[in-house]
Scaffold this active site. Sequence first.
Site, mmCIF file in Angstrom:
data_model
loop_
_atom_site.group_PDB
_atom_site.id
_atom_site.type_symbol
_atom_site.label_atom_id
_atom_site.label_comp_id
_atom_site.label_asym_id
_atom_site.label_seq_id
_atom_site.Cartn_x
_atom_site.Cartn_y
_atom_site.Cartn_z
ATOM 1 N N GLN A 12 0.825 -1.216 0.000
ATOM 2 C CA GLN A 12 0.000 0.000 0.000
ATOM 3 C C GLN A 12 0.859 1.266 0.000
ATOM 4 O OE1 GLN A 12 -3.607 1.306 2.749
ATOM 5 N NE2 GLN A 12 -1.697 1.710 3.835
ATOM 6 N N THR A 123 5.960 1.957 13.950
ATOM 7 C CA THR A 123 4.509 1.850 14.049
ATOM 8 C C THR A 123 3.961 2.146 15.444
ATOM 9 O OG1 THR A 123 2.723 0.197 14.096
ATOM 10 C CG2 THR A 123 4.932 -0.655 14.269
ATOM 11 N N GLU A 125 1.898 0.368 16.804
ATOM 12 C CA GLU A 125 1.777 -0.932 17.490
ATOM 13 C C GLU A 125 2.831 -1.059 18.590
ATOM 14 O OE1 GLU A 125 0.305 -4.340 17.456
ATOM 15 O OE2 GLU A 125 -1.361 -3.036 16.975
ATOM 16 N N TYR A 147 4.601 -8.943 16.132
ATOM 17 C CA TYR A 147 4.845 -7.871 15.151
ATOM 18 C C TYR A 147 5.370 -6.612 15.852
ATOM 19 C CZ TYR A 147 3.562 -3.947 12.051
ATOM 20 O OH TYR A 147 3.568 -2.783 11.304
ATOM 21 N N LYS A 151 9.034 -4.891 15.410
ATOM 22 C CA LYS A 151 9.132 -3.509 14.942
ATOM 23 C C LYS A 151 9.896 -2.631 15.948
ATOM 24 C CE LYS A 151 7.120 -2.893 10.909
ATOM 25 N NZ LYS A 151 7.673 -2.089 9.804
HETATM 26 P P1 NAP Z 1 1.817 -3.835 3.051
HETATM 27 O O1 NAP Z 1 0.785 -3.302 2.119
HETATM 28 O O2 NAP Z 1 1.567 -5.129 3.742
HETATM 29 O O3 NAP Z 1 3.194 -3.960 2.229
HETATM 30 C C1 NAP Z 1 4.285 -4.678 2.722
HETATM 31 C C2 NAP Z 1 5.341 -4.800 1.650
HETATM 32 O O4 NAP Z 1 6.457 -5.528 2.200
HETATM 33 C C3 NAP Z 1 4.902 -5.569 0.398
HETATM 34 O O5 NAP Z 1 5.437 -4.920 -0.738
HETATM 35 C C4 NAP Z 1 5.557 -6.923 0.582
HETATM 36 O O6 NAP Z 1 5.845 -7.582 -0.625
HETATM 37 C C5 NAP Z 1 6.870 -6.502 1.261
HETATM 38 N N1 NAP Z 1 7.558 -7.599 1.935
HETATM 39 C C6 NAP Z 1 7.066 -8.438 2.877
HETATM 40 N N2 NAP Z 1 8.010 -9.313 3.269
HETATM 41 C C7 NAP Z 1 9.127 -9.015 2.548
HETATM 42 C C8 NAP Z 1 10.426 -9.583 2.499
HETATM 43 N N3 NAP Z 1 10.790 -10.627 3.241
HETATM 44 N N4 NAP Z 1 11.336 -9.021 1.656
HETATM 45 C C9 NAP Z 1 10.987 -7.980 0.862
HETATM 46 N N5 NAP Z 1 9.760 -7.431 0.859
HETATM 47 C C10 NAP Z 1 8.847 -7.937 1.697
HETATM 48 O O7 NAP Z 1 2.145 -2.757 4.191
HETATM 49 P P2 NAP Z 1 1.849 -1.179 4.228
HETATM 50 O O8 NAP Z 1 0.532 -0.956 4.873
HETATM 51 O O9 NAP Z 1 2.158 -0.575 2.913
HETATM 52 O O10 NAP Z 1 2.938 -0.718 5.313
HETATM 53 C C11 NAP Z 1 4.243 -0.309 4.917
HETATM 54 C C12 NAP Z 1 5.164 -0.373 6.120
HETATM 55 O O11 NAP Z 1 4.693 0.492 7.139
HETATM 56 C C13 NAP Z 1 5.270 -1.749 6.777
HETATM 57 O O12 NAP Z 1 6.584 -1.883 7.255
HETATM 58 C C14 NAP Z 1 4.294 -1.674 7.943
HETATM 59 O O13 NAP Z 1 4.679 -2.580 8.953
HETATM 60 C C15 NAP Z 1 4.480 -0.229 8.350
HETATM 61 N N6 NAP Z 1 3.331 0.418 8.986
HETATM 62 C C16 NAP Z 1 2.108 0.389 8.384
HETATM 63 C C17 NAP Z 1 1.047 1.055 8.972
HETATM 64 C C18 NAP Z 1 -0.323 1.059 8.344
HETATM 65 O O14 NAP Z 1 -1.288 1.376 9.050
HETATM 66 N N7 NAP Z 1 -0.430 0.773 7.038
HETATM 67 C C19 NAP Z 1 1.240 1.771 10.176
HETATM 68 C C20 NAP Z 1 2.512 1.790 10.738
HETATM 69 C C21 NAP Z 1 3.564 1.130 10.131
HETATM 70 P P3 NAP Z 1 4.816 -8.608 -1.355
HETATM 71 O O15 NAP Z 1 3.977 -7.758 -2.248
HETATM 72 O O16 NAP Z 1 5.741 -9.506 -2.073
HETATM 73 O O17 NAP Z 1 4.032 -9.289 -0.271
HETATM 74 O O1 G4F Z 2 -6.885 -3.513 10.667
HETATM 75 P P1 G4F Z 2 -6.114 -4.252 11.690
HETATM 76 O O2 G4F Z 2 -5.729 -5.637 11.368
HETATM 77 O O3 G4F Z 2 -4.851 -3.339 12.021
HETATM 78 P P2 G4F Z 2 -3.860 -3.254 13.275
HETATM 79 O O4 G4F Z 2 -3.787 -4.528 14.002
HETATM 80 O O5 G4F Z 2 -4.220 -2.036 14.048
HETATM 81 O O6 G4F Z 2 -2.451 -3.034 12.540
HETATM 82 C C1 G4F Z 2 -2.286 -2.090 11.487
HETATM 83 O O7 G4F Z 2 -1.889 -0.852 12.024
HETATM 84 C C2 G4F Z 2 -0.602 -0.854 12.668
HETATM 85 C C3 G4F Z 2 -0.362 0.564 13.181
HETATM 86 O O8 G4F Z 2 -0.967 0.721 14.426
HETATM 87 C C4 G4F Z 2 0.442 -1.269 11.656
HETATM 88 F F1 G4F Z 2 1.678 -1.237 12.222
HETATM 89 C C5 G4F Z 2 0.142 -2.659 11.144
HETATM 90 O O9 G4F Z 2 1.101 -3.015 10.145
HETATM 91 C C6 G4F Z 2 -1.246 -2.637 10.507
HETATM 92 O O10 G4F Z 2 -1.210 -1.833 9.369
HETATM 93 O O11 G4F Z 2 -6.930 -4.292 13.066
HETATM 94 C C7 G4F Z 2 -7.449 -3.104 13.650
HETATM 95 C C8 G4F Z 2 -8.342 -3.476 14.828
HETATM 96 C C9 G4F Z 2 -7.726 -4.466 15.827
HETATM 97 O O12 G4F Z 2 -8.015 -4.029 17.128
HETATM 98 C C10 G4F Z 2 -8.448 -5.779 15.557
HETATM 99 O O13 G4F Z 2 -8.557 -6.634 16.685
HETATM 100 O O14 G4F Z 2 -9.518 -4.126 14.323
HETATM 101 C C11 G4F Z 2 -9.813 -5.230 15.154
HETATM 102 N N1 G4F Z 2 -10.617 -6.190 14.408
HETATM 103 C C12 G4F Z 2 -11.881 -6.589 14.741
HETATM 104 N N2 G4F Z 2 -12.314 -7.492 13.878
HETATM 105 C C13 G4F Z 2 -10.248 -6.851 13.302
HETATM 106 C C14 G4F Z 2 -11.315 -7.673 12.955
HETATM 107 N N3 G4F Z 2 -9.119 -6.806 12.570
HETATM 108 C C15 G4F Z 2 -9.052 -7.582 11.462
HETATM 109 N N4 G4F Z 2 -7.938 -7.520 10.706
HETATM 110 N N5 G4F Z 2 -10.070 -8.423 11.101
HETATM 111 C C16 G4F Z 2 -11.231 -8.505 11.815
HETATM 112 O O15 G4F Z 2 -12.137 -9.263 11.471
#
Ligand code: NAP
Ligand code: G4F
Length: 344
Positions: A12, A123, A125, A147, A151
């Site tokens: 994403q 993050t 988290e 996770y 992180k």
């Molecule tokens: P995402 O959509 O799950 O994208 C993760 C990316 O990492 C994908 O391109 C995936 O490749 C790649 N990847 C996974 N394992 C790998 C490996 N072993 N070697 C190389 N590439 C690998 O995550 P996102 O939401 O864009 O988040 C981006 C970053 O921000 C992540 O580090 C996440 O933990 C962090 N983050 C996200 C949020 C959020 O709310 N979105 C908040 C805080 C921090 P494939 O396409 O091959 O699977």
């Molecule tokens: O959408 P979630 O899976 O995101 P979560 O666990 O907050 O993590 C995301 O945000 C983090 C930053 O704070 C990133 F670091 C991480 O990589 C990721 O992008 O769950 C959000 C909430 C949780 O409390 C979960 O228990 O939604 C609750 N939930 C309730 N029902 C659910 C569901 N989550 C998922 N995925 N699926 C359910 O059915």
Amino acid sequence: MKNALITGITGQDGSYLAEFLLEKKYRVYGIMRRKSVVDYGNVEHIKDKINFIYADMTDSVSLITAMKISQADEVYNLAAQSFVATSWEQPLSTADIDGIGVTNILEAIRIIKPNARFYQASTSEMFGLVQEIPQTEKTPFYPRSPYGVAKLYGHWITKNYRESYNLYACSGILFNHESERRGKEFVTRKITDAVARIKHGILNHLELGNMDSKRDWGHSKDYVRAMWLMLQQDKADDYVIATNETRTVREFVEMAFKHVGIEVEWHRKGIDEVGKDKSTNKIVVKINPKFFRPAEVEILLGNPAKANKELGWIREISFAELVKRMVDNDMSIVEKEIKISNIK
Ligand code: NAP
Ligand code: G4F
């Protein structure tokens, strides 16, 4: 022309960041994993503008090669096993990718181009069992998942390389950010996808876990701008990026259904709770305990004051707009799917 290397470019954030940097005239390199079927994920539409390098966060040699090829001025480490629930099923690979993987890329920078600037995707988290509300850069960490723990290692090793080797290395402590490109296992996209299917009559109901947890949700497009801003400063530092608003999963559900004209009314309590369409009395939401987590992060609420002040960063896309964009996007995807299946 600056060179940027993005790990996790197919994800994403990687896709929005690639678009942002291409617009700023960067030469963009992106790390991709080898798969049995070639899949450019979220950058399919701009794949011709990106220089792809096959590498993996767990293979340090491949990252050294990626640094050699790209000669990156800026490295954005976005690659991760990013789904919290999976981190209990795969704690070791999550630690390898999200924890040790950060050291691997930092070493590649140190060996090949120590003056490159580095962004680490930290993050909220890491705050887990939150020690104060709202959370800031000074709030103590207490991760609640494998996770979050992995992180936290990535976060500290980034700080350590900054202090040990004087690398320009920053961590962005980003709170949840979503978009039309969010993976469908994350709760927001799971909801908007289901809302579109229920509205079109091809799904009966949505099953969720804990609907009372609270998240600080923004849009990914706003958040990748913050990543870039962090690498344009005189001095490397860490920043909280958040909206300063928190909502329950339940509120997200209500707003998403409302956007397609369905008002949800809640009945019963605990795992027997259901959400009904007020106008038809039909159940549209149920609880499934399989979606509860072994340990939950109950509330996230970030204070982005430091980023506002020092980076000039402000979020532009509101919560209501985020929900609207995600639902509209899933409605049009489902409509296309239905059209295609009717033709067949
Ligand atoms: P995402 O959509 O799950 O994208 C993760 C990316 O990492 C994908 O391109 C995936 O490749 C790649 N990847 C996974 N394992 C790998 C490996 N072993 N070697 C190389 N590439 C690998 O995550 P996102 O939401 O864009 O988040 C981006 C970053 O921000 C992540 O580090 C996440 O933990 C962090 N983050 C996200 C949020 C959020 O709310 N979105 C908040 C805080 C921090 P494939 O396409 O091959 O699977
Ligand atoms: O959408 P979630 O899976 O995101 P979560 O666990 O907050 O993590 C995301 O945000 C983090 C930053 O704070 C990133 F670091 C991480 O990589 C990721 O992008 O769950 C959000 C909430 C949780 O409390 C979960 O228990 O939604 C609750 N939930 C309730 N029902 C659910 C569901 N989550 C998922 N995925 N699926 C359910 O059915």
